[in-house]
Design an enzyme around this catalytic site. Structure first.
Site, short mmCIF file in Angstrom:
data_model
loop_
_atom_site.label_atom_id
_atom_site.label_comp_id
_atom_site.label_asym_id
_atom_site.label_seq_id
_atom_site.Cartn_x
_atom_site.Cartn_y
_atom_site.Cartn_z
N VAL A 256 -9.45 -22.60 37.75
CA VAL A 256 -8.83 -23.56 36.83
C VAL A 256 -9.33 -24.98 37.07
CG1 VAL A 256 -6.62 -24.68 36.26
CG2 VAL A 256 -6.77 -22.20 36.40
N CYS B 22 -3.28 -13.54 38.20
CA CYS B 22 -2.18 -14.21 37.51
C CYS B 22 -1.04 -13.31 37.08
CB CYS B 22 -2.73 -15.01 36.34
SG CYS B 22 -3.79 -16.32 36.97
#
Ligand code: NAD
Ligand code: UGA
Length: 467
Positions: A12, A265
């Site tokens: 990210v 995730c």
């Protein structure tokens, strides 16, 4: 043009920093991992993400993107004081399923100790509801001198493998803060992306992220449950998903049945949301079922192999695909890796191949023969499992695959191939939820040869191969 610091250069942080730089901002990325930073300074990326290497190079060359291990340089450079600090460190699963916030805490403490001017701390990591307030408390307590700051929650929705496109074309930007002007300052940054921007409070923004991931995971477990029912009743889940998807209220996305969700995730986020609910005395039954179904999908592949091939002890299993999804090298909670371990526990020898994730796999999987390509992997195998639907597996020479295998048992964990074609090629083929029907003379669907042929017959064929 803003001066931005991004903390953490993982999937990210590196994408976020590079994209903000590409949008004309000056971005400095800081990480505690010295090797990562040293490599990035030489143009070597710590992760595989399509298009990212070129984009990093372009922005470094343009003098907009920098890498450092020094928070001091990242935050307080007199020439370019960071106006906003994006936090993108990991929030892995803790021992009881909760999100482990140790890296977020470390960042909050370090920023508090070092920053010498007003700043907006923007949290992009996926964090439990209430973390924004907690970070604000830590910063207030740790600051040597009171420096004004605000905390904004800005959850990220990009997917690995299409991270740049997702970041630059988001469905929405979520900004949560009690400080409206701080949220508006961050909103300005995103205006060029022309996406809907929703400003809400901190806790709601944090919950939007968990609810979104949990909903997508639920869709996957839902279709996997339907797949299991399809399999028992002779329907084809792939077509069921297409038929359902025409309904705009349902949509076709995230209805691919198979080995279930993996990655860094969905597993940890569904688990963390469940933990949050439990702590509050709630009973998140649906989330529990989502996780259970997901775990069962992986086990079902091992059970299918055992059903077709008998005792797995001494058998050779080939696994095609080790990344948790195509177009990434990420193997965190990957079904392919999990299956390798499960088969090893059954006494099988495991061979495996992935187009990109081999170096990461070599670091964690022991006693698995990592092969140079698909064909070396399937050679001499009793069972081959397709665990990741990489493009290069779509056009693999299946006749060659079958001829190289000892037994032609192929379990397609991602429903990539057409069952009828696989039967025609002579495989004992199993998808997940494909019904195993193939047209018979009277126009109905019946049991395919692959579904009825007993392991003993195939074993006899294989044993006679060399004669
Ligand atoms: P990652 O593990 O790839 O990267 C985290 C980076 O943070 C590492 O490089 C690590 O060295 C660095 N780091 C750790 N502690 C640090 C510190 N104190 N100071 C500076 N750097 C530090 O993580 P990721 O996959 O990029 O995920 C980051 C967060 O974003 C997680 O909360 C995740 O849930 C969320 N998220 C991830 C994705 C994704 O696709 N991976 C998508 C959306 C949201
Ligand atoms: C997911 C979300 O899609 C992102 O929006 C989110 O930002 C990210 O998690 C995150 O919070 O980190 P990602 O994990 O990169 O992104 O990848 P997905 O494409 O969502 O796939 C997740 C897993 O679900 C993969 O293992 C994939 O194979 C599986 N999957 C996906 C299915 O089994 N069926 C489907 O229909 C879709």
């Amino acid at each position: 043009m803003k001066n931005i610091a991004v903390i953490g250069v993982g999937y990210v942080g590196l994408v976020t920093g590079t994209c903000f730089a590409d949008m004309g901002n000056r971005v400095i990325c800081v990480d505690v991992n010295e090797d990562r930073i040293a490599n990035l300074r030489q143009g070597i990326l710590p992760i595989y993400e399509p298009g990212l290497e070129e984009m990093v190079r372009r922005n470094v060359n343009a003098g907009r993107l920098f890498f450092t291990t020094s928070y001091q340089d990242a935050l307080n450079d007199p020439e370019a004081r960071a106006d906003m600090v994006f936090v993108a460190v990991g929030t892995p699963e803790g021992v009881d399923g909760e999100a482990d916030l140790r890296y977020v805490r470390a960042v909050a403490e370090t920023v508090a100790e070092i920053v010498d001017h007003p700043v907006i701390i923007v949290n992009k990591s996926t964090v439990p509801v209430g973390t924004g307030d907690w970070v604000a408390d830590i910063v207030s307590h740790k600051q040597p001198n009171a420096v004004p700051f605000s905390v904004v929650s800005n959850p990220e929705f990009l997917r690995e493998g299409s991270a740049i496109a997702d970041f630059l074309n988001p469905d929405r930007i979520i900004l949560g803060s009690l400080d409206r002007s701080a949220a508006e300052a961050i909103a300005q940054l995103y205006i060029p992306l022309r996406a809907p921007i929703m400003v809400t409070d901190l806790r709601t923004a944090e919950m939007i992220k968990y609810a979104s991931n949990a909903f997508l995971a639920t869709k996957i477990s839902f279709i996997n449950e339907i797949a299991n029912i399809c399999e028992a009743l002779g329907a084809d889940v792939k077509e069921v998903a297409v038929g359902m998807g025409y309904d705009k209220r349902i949509g076709r996305a995230f209805l691919d049945a198979g080995l279930g969700y993996g990655g860094s995730c969905f597993p940890k986020d569904v688990s963390a949301l469940t933990h949050m609910a439990n702590v509050q005395g709630k009973h998140p039954q649906m989330l529990e079922a989502v996780m259970q179904i997901n775990a069962d999908q992986r086990r079902s592949v091992m059970l299918k192999a055992r059903e077709l091939c008998g005792d797995l002890n001494g058998k050779t299993i080939g696994i095609l695909g080790l990344a948790f999804k195509p177009n990434t090298d990420d193997i965190r909670d990957s079904p392919g890796i999990d299956l390798a371990r499960m088969f090893q526990e059954q006494g099988a020898a495991v061979k495996a191949f992935d187009p990109v994730a081999m170096p990461n796999t070599a670091r964690i999987l022991k006693d698995v023969k990592l092969c140079a390509d698909s064909y070396e992997t399937v050679e001499g195998c009793d069972v081959v499992i397709l665990a990741t639907e990489w493009n290069e597996f779509k056009n693999i020479n299946l006749i060659r695959v079958k001829n190289l295998m000892r037994l032609p048992i192929f379990i397609d964990g991602r429903n990539l191939y057409d069952p009828a074609m696989m039967y025609e090629l002579g495989f004992i083929y199993r998808g997940l939820g494909r019904g195993y029907g193939k047209p018979v003379a009277n126009g109905h669907k019946g049991q395919a040869a692959g579904a009825t042929q007993a392991w003993g017959d195939w074993n006899a064929t294989a044993n006679n191969k060399g004669k």
